[in-house]
Scaffold this motif. Structure first.
Motif, PDB file in Angstrom:
ATOM      1  N   ARG A 214       0.715   4.804  -7.905  1.00  0.00           N
ATOM      2  CA  ARG A 214       0.916   4.320  -6.537  1.00  0.00           C
ATOM      3  C   ARG A 214      -0.136   3.285  -6.230  1.00  0.00           C
TER       4      ARG A 214
ATOM      5  N   ALA B 281       5.116   3.693  -4.553  1.00  0.00           N
ATOM      6  CA  ALA B 281       5.143   4.444  -5.814  1.00  0.00           C
ATOM      7  C   ALA B 281       5.858   3.606  -6.875  1.00  0.00           C
TER       8      ALA B 281
ATOM      9  N   LEU C  47      -3.020   1.621  -4.225  1.00  0.00           N
ATOM     10  CA  LEU C  47      -4.076   2.007  -3.296  1.00  0.00           C
ATOM     11  C   LEU C  47      -4.368   0.886  -2.318  1.00  0.00           C
ATOM     12  N   GLU C  48      -4.471  -0.338  -2.847  1.00  0.00           N
ATOM     13  CA  GLU C  48      -4.696  -1.501  -1.970  1.00  0.00           C
ATOM     14  C   GLU C  48      -4.382  -2.791  -2.719  1.00  0.00           C
TER      15      GLU C  48
ATOM     16  N   ARG D  26       0.834  -1.205   0.000  1.00  0.00           N
ATOM     17  CA  ARG D  26       0.000   0.000   0.000  1.00  0.00           C
ATOM     18  C   ARG D  26       0.873   1.261   0.000  1.00  0.00           C
ATOM     19  N   ASP D  27       0.534   2.217  -0.854  1.00  0.00           N
ATOM     20  CA  ASP D  27       1.204   3.507  -1.034  1.00  0.00           C
ATOM     21  C   ASP D  27       2.585   3.417  -1.693  1.00  0.00           C
TER      22      ASP D  27
END
Length: 177
Positions: A169, A155, A171-172, A152-153
């Motif tokens: 990036r 990049a 998200l989930e 998650r997050d």
């Protein structure tokens, strides 16, 4: 031709010219003279070139045939592994500024200096313009290897052919394996 290749070609040509000059010197000199001996030495300069050519040919013969690139099977079902926010970079040329159309799109997603084969789908009847952020589902070719790098997050950059065409990036992560 690369710089190294052109330098090698120049060296080969120069050494062959010196060897030919040595042969000419040897031919025109008296037997037993120093000039004849120097000509003989100059003629020997072609030997390393022949050795390099033979080594190159042996390496060519022994080089294994490149394997077919591994990819997604044609017509295989899409199983998303991650939900990402992706922004494709706008084209610098107005003639190439077109909509991203529906269908399957393949790419490599790059984190740091590691790339992972992936695909994403634009739903039927949907299209979007480059430069706008889109939320898309992504499937990795080898999820067991890729997913630890796509938390998650995280990049990433999108690589298509030899160009980076987008940024995104995670998200989930989705529950599929």
């Amino acid at each position: 031709m690369t710089g190294i290749q052109s330098k090698r070609r120049f060296i080969v040509i120069a050494l062959l010219c010196v060897a030919l000059g040595g042969a000419l010197l040897r031919q025109l000199s008296e037997p037993g003279s120093t000039a004849r001996d120097v000509g003989t030495l100059l003629m020997l300069l072609w030997l390393p070139i022949i050795g390099n050519v033979i080594a190159w040919l042996i390496a060519k013969v022994r080089r294994p045939v490149a394997a077919e690139p591994v990819g997604f099977e044609a017509g295989s079902t899409f199983h998303p592994h991650a939900l990402v926010e992706l922004t494709l970079r706008a084209s610098q040329l107005p003639s190439e500024d077109s909509l991203v159309l529906e269908g399957e799109h393949r790419c490599a997603l790059v984190v740091d200096n590691e790339g992972f084969s992936a695909r994403w789908i634009v739903a039927p009847g949907q299209a979007f313009r480059r430069g706008t952020a889109q939320t898309l589902q992504v499937e990795f070719l080898k999820p067991a290897i890729a997913l630890p790098r796509f938390q998650r997050d995280a990049a990433f950059r999108m690589l298509v052919a030899e160009s980076f065409v987008g940024d995104g990036r995670v998200l989930e992560l989705l529950g599929h394996d």
